[in-house]
Design an enzyme around this catalytic site. Structure first.
Site, PDB file in Angstrom:
ATOM      1  N   ASN A  78       0.750  -1.279  -0.120  1.00 35.18           N
ATOM      2  CA  ASN A  78       0.013  -0.139  -0.009  1.00 35.18           C
ATOM      3  C   ASN A  78       0.862   1.304  -0.033  1.00 35.18           C
ATOM      4  OD1 ASN A  78      -2.572  -1.191   0.076  1.00 35.18           O
ATOM      5  ND2 ASN A  78      -2.084  -1.674   2.233  1.00 35.18           N
ATOM      6  N   CYS A  87      -4.477  -7.801  -4.133  1.00 30.08           N
ATOM      7  CA  CYS A  87      -4.775  -6.625  -4.696  1.00 30.08           C
ATOM      8  C   CYS A  87      -5.473  -6.882  -5.999  1.00 30.08           C
ATOM      9  CB  CYS A  87      -3.534  -5.611  -4.815  1.00 30.08           C
ATOM     10  SG  CYS A  87      -4.065  -3.992  -5.495  1.00 30.08           S
ATOM     11  N   ASN A 212     -10.178  -2.651   4.803  1.00 37.37           N
ATOM     12  CA  ASN A 212     -10.776  -1.691   3.702  1.00 37.37           C
ATOM     13  C   ASN A 212     -12.294  -1.568   3.973  1.00 37.37           C
ATOM     14  OD1 ASN A 212      -8.463  -1.791   1.928  1.00 37.37           O
ATOM     15  ND2 ASN A 212      -8.771  -3.973   2.446  1.00 37.37           N
ATOM     16  N   CYS A 239     -11.045  -0.416  -6.142  1.00 35.08           N
ATOM     17  CA  CYS A 239     -10.471  -1.531  -5.159  1.00 35.08           C
ATOM     18  C   CYS A 239     -11.180  -2.885  -5.826  1.00 35.08           C
ATOM     19  CB  CYS A 239     -11.003  -1.312  -3.863  1.00 35.08           C
ATOM     20  SG  CYS A 239     -10.328  -2.653  -2.686  1.00 35.08           S
TER      21      CYS A 239
END
Ligand code: API
Length: 310
Positions: A78, A87, A212, A239
């Site tokens: 990140n 990711c 998240n 995302c």
């Protein structure tokens, strides 16, 4: 003229979730959290929601065991330098880099990640997006990633999960895609506020390593839109794992859980940076299709990094 080592990089994005890509095929670099943060800085550095180091699996201690299944390892960080297990947009951009570098052909490939091996399919071009519902791409064909199975941990002893912004709170669904997500259905995405700080998520015990947070509204049948505050990056334009978590939570809310109905289900997930198409099969497998674009490549003069590169 600086004599500091130069670091090759590329810049890419998937639905405007953007990354600095650092090819380090033989795994020689040691990128500290401070170095990653400086590279991802949008004013003093290159800028990105995260940094993706490309390493041969056999050259990385966390990927060596996957080397016989996947030649390449996605070392994702990140923008605050923290490591995340997975990711989703990053895997598509990673695959696009491999294709562009001539390290793989379009078609099927496997990628090693901290969440395990993920299988991807690079369509040969936008016209090759023959599969129904495939999102269109930028300069090249869309990329589909098999994202594994979602897990939906039941509330612990401290009770249901809530997400709070200002004086508003919503119940949230805990969905894990290799990385953690708290999914809250709201009436209007503006209710999430400016997202300049992380929403409060309770009980904290539900997410010992942070999470998240996705805010979701309906746009129509099997069609939602979301905003996200990402762990370690702040609000991003997209995302990928979050879109998968949102789709899985929506399918359960809508009585369309494939494990119950026996039928696969597909949702269109609109993110501020574009559109992703997410499917789930009765066996629990979640697939994500979306674009991945490499926008630039260059060299970082490491003299300003203030840290050595290992
Ligand atoms: N911030 C996330 C990792 C990046 C996820 C997102 N960029 C994606 O495309 O999945 C985390 O700490 O779990």
């Amino acid at each position: 003229m600086s004599t500091a080592p130069r670091l090759a990089f590329l810049k890419g994005h998937g639905t405007e979730n953007d990354f600095v890509i650092v090819p380090d095929l033989d795994g020689r670099l040691e990128l500290s959290a401070a170095t990653v943060t400086r590279i991802c800085d949008r004013r003093a550095g290159i800028g990105g929601d995260g940094l993706i180091r490309v390493v041969r699996s056999s050259a990385h201690p966390e990927a060596r065991a996957m080397a016989d299944q996947a030649e390449w390892f996605m070392d994702y960080r990140n923008s605050d330098g923290s490591i995340a297990e997975m990711c989703g947009n990053g895997v598509r951009v990673f695959a696009r880099y491999l294709q562009r570098a001539g390290l793989v052909e379009a078609g099927d490939l496997a990628i090693a990640t901290r969440a395990g091996v993920r299988r991807a399919h690079i369509a040969k071009d936008a016209g090759d997006a023959a599969r129904p519902g495939e999102a269109t791409a930028g300069s090249d064909g869309p990329i589909t990633v098999v994202m594994g199975e979602a897990t939906l941990p039941e509330p612990g002893p401290d009770g249901e999960i809530t997400v709070t912004v200002g004086d508003r709170s919503w119940p949230a669904r805990n969905v894990n895609m290799g990385n953690p997500h708290a999914v809250a259905f709201v009436d209007d995405l503006a209710q999430a506020g400016d997202l300049l700080t992380a929403p409060a998520v309770r009980p904290a015990a539900a997410y010992p390593h942070g999470t998240n947070v996705e805010f979701v509204v309906d746009r129509g049948p099997r069609h939602v839109a979301m905003r996200v505050h990402e762990r370690g990056s702040g609000e991003t334009r997209s995302c990928g794992t979050g879109a998968c978590a949102v789709m899985v939570a929506a399918a359960r809310r809508d009585g369309a859980d494939p494990a119950v109905t026996g039928h696969p289900v597909t949702y269109t997930v609109d993110v501020p940076g574009g559109r992703l198409v997410i499917s789930e099969r009765p066996d629990g497998t979640v697939e994500m299709t979306g674009p991945a674009v490499i926008v630039a490549e260059g060299e970082i003069d490491s003299s300003w990094l203030g840290t050595d590169l290992g």
